[in-house]
Design a protein around this motif. Sequence first.
Motif, PDB file in Angstrom:
ATOM      1  N   LEU A 169       0.246  -1.220  -0.344  1.00  0.00           N
ATOM      2  CA  LEU A 169       0.402  -0.049  -0.111  1.00  0.00           C
ATOM      3  C   LEU A 169       0.691   1.370  -0.137  1.00  0.00           C
ATOM      4  O   LEU A 169       0.505   2.639  -1.125  1.00  0.00           O
ATOM      5  CB  LEU A 169      -0.665   0.118   1.587  1.00  0.00           C
ATOM      6  CG  LEU A 169      -1.894   0.296   1.150  1.00  0.00           C
ATOM      7  CD1 LEU A 169      -3.099   0.685   0.358  1.00  0.00           C
ATOM      8  CD2 LEU A 169      -3.345   0.660   2.292  1.00  0.00           C
ATOM      9  N   ASP A 170       2.041   0.948   0.822  1.00  0.00           N
ATOM     10  CA  ASP A 170       3.081   2.502   0.254  1.00  0.00           C
ATOM     11  C   ASP A 170       3.239   2.704  -1.145  1.00  0.00           C
ATOM     12  O   ASP A 170       3.326   3.979  -0.715  1.00  0.00           O
ATOM     13  CB  ASP A 170       4.184   1.565   1.698  1.00  0.00           C
ATOM     14  CG  ASP A 170       5.597   3.114   1.666  1.00  0.00           C
ATOM     15  OD1 ASP A 170       4.579   3.612   1.800  1.00  0.00           O
ATOM     16  OD2 ASP A 170       6.913   2.780   1.655  1.00  0.00           O
ATOM     17  N   THR A 171       3.147   1.762  -1.841  1.00  0.00           N
ATOM     18  CA  THR A 171       3.843   1.874  -3.218  1.00  0.00           C
ATOM     19  C   THR A 171       2.747   2.781  -3.688  1.00  0.00           C
ATOM     20  O   THR A 171       3.147   2.923  -5.047  1.00  0.00           O
ATOM     21  CB  THR A 171       4.551   0.816  -3.382  1.00  0.00           C
ATOM     22  OG1 THR A 171       2.882   0.033  -3.633  1.00  0.00           O
ATOM     23  CG2 THR A 171       5.599   0.259  -3.120  1.00  0.00           C
ATOM     24  N   LEU A 172       1.588   2.778  -3.002  1.00  0.00           N
ATOM     25  CA  LEU A 172       0.263   3.660  -4.136  1.00  0.00           C
ATOM     26  C   LEU A 172       0.428   4.779  -3.552  1.00  0.00           C
ATOM     27  O   LEU A 172      -1.177   5.665  -4.138  1.00  0.00           O
ATOM     28  CB  LEU A 172      -0.790   2.179  -3.595  1.00  0.00           C
ATOM     29  CG  LEU A 172      -1.556   1.410  -4.278  1.00  0.00           C
ATOM     30  CD1 LEU A 172      -1.937   0.277  -4.323  1.00  0.00           C
ATOM     31  CD2 LEU A 172      -0.297   1.609  -5.639  1.00  0.00           C
ATOM     32  N   THR A 173       0.984   5.627  -2.443  1.00  0.00           N
ATOM     33  CA  THR A 173       0.804   6.704  -1.819  1.00  0.00           C
ATOM     34  C   THR A 173       1.616   7.637  -2.425  1.00  0.00           C
ATOM     35  O   THR A 173       1.525   8.869  -1.645  1.00  0.00           O
ATOM     36  CB  THR A 173       1.273   6.642  -0.307  1.00  0.00           C
ATOM     37  OG1 THR A 173       2.056   5.953   0.293  1.00  0.00           O
ATOM     38  CG2 THR A 173      -0.245   5.331   0.627  1.00  0.00           C
ATOM     39  N   GLU A 174       1.670   7.644  -3.699  1.00  0.00           N
ATOM     40  CA  GLU A 174       1.673   9.107  -4.282  1.00  0.00           C
ATOM     41  C   GLU A 174       1.593   9.620  -4.940  1.00  0.00           C
ATOM     42  O   GLU A 174      -0.218   9.246  -5.463  1.00  0.00           O
ATOM     43  CB  GLU A 174       3.209   8.481  -5.340  1.00  0.00           C
ATOM     44  CG  GLU A 174       4.549   7.499  -4.551  1.00  0.00           C
ATOM     45  CD  GLU A 174       4.920   6.918  -6.141  1.00  0.00           C
ATOM     46  OE1 GLU A 174       4.890   6.702  -7.302  1.00  0.00           O
ATOM     47  OE2 GLU A 174       5.938   6.344  -5.416  1.00  0.00           O
ATOM     48  N   GLY A 175       1.522  11.574  -4.822  1.00  0.00           N
ATOM     49  CA  GLY A 175       0.229  12.284  -5.619  1.00  0.00           C
ATOM     50  C   GLY A 175      -1.204  12.413  -4.774  1.00  0.00           C
ATOM     51  O   GLY A 175      -1.676  11.481  -3.689  1.00  0.00           O
ATOM     52  N   THR A 176      -2.254  13.941  -4.961  1.00  0.00           N
ATOM     53  CA  THR A 176      -2.525  14.003  -3.213  1.00  0.00           C
ATOM     54  C   THR A 176      -3.623  13.419  -3.835  1.00  0.00           C
ATOM     55  O   THR A 176      -4.866  12.935  -2.767  1.00  0.00           O
ATOM     56  CB  THR A 176      -2.993  15.596  -4.135  1.00  0.00           C
ATOM     57  OG1 THR A 176      -3.292  15.561  -5.368  1.00  0.00           O
ATOM     58  CG2 THR A 176      -1.985  16.059  -3.720  1.00  0.00           C
TER      59      THR A 176
END
Length: 241
Positions: A169-176
């Motif tokens: 999930l950490d890898t999907l938390t880029e961007g507003t």
Amino acid sequence: MLDTEEFLFLLQSLEGSPPNYWSLYEEASNQNNLDQLLAIYHATKGATDPLNVVLNAMALARYEAMKSFSDKGIVEHANISPKNKDTITSYLNKIQTWTLKEIQIYTNTMGYLSLEQQRIYFKNALKKIDHYRHFAWGKKIYAILLINSCGNFIAHEDFALATECVAHLDTLTEGTESAIYRLYQRYFEQLIRYCLSQSEKSEAHILSVISTLESLDYVFLSQQCLSFFKQIKNKKSNTRG
């Protein structure tokens, strides 16, 4: 290389037009809109194509499970009819290579399955995460997969797989646009710590995330997170007692 079905599914997402009833189903599920779930069930009743047959079973199954949440504040998968469960699992078992659509179906129905089935399907679904997390629709489906899986694995005290969910999930938390994913990542990260050590600091972080969800007007999601935390807390209290 994408097969034709996968390409068309991604094309629909890039054009902002995913299948109509599936979008309505997702919206109804997120808002616990029981009337809309029933409307989708009746609209797809009598369908003959495999995907709409599955959607019909999913809509009624979701209604059966979530009605208890409206009445008691608890999701009761035991209320789901065996026929609806069989329709969903039979479809997933028949498909040799999953597209994003099968991952989406599994994501919305994993709570109906045994822990062993969940472990097998979870590993199968993760095979394509690096290919599709760069697409907006694929990223969304995988984020929901990880969020739902993490909750189920924590409930079954499989903290190794729950921790793996948090890491992905950490890898999907880029961007507003990923703020909601970051909140869930933080919620589950602290919930795992709470389960393993029951620290007051972790509890404070968990309640902070729940409060933030509510302030952002994700009222149903905040209620779900609070209800799940209370279940975990009561379970630990009973075990300790």
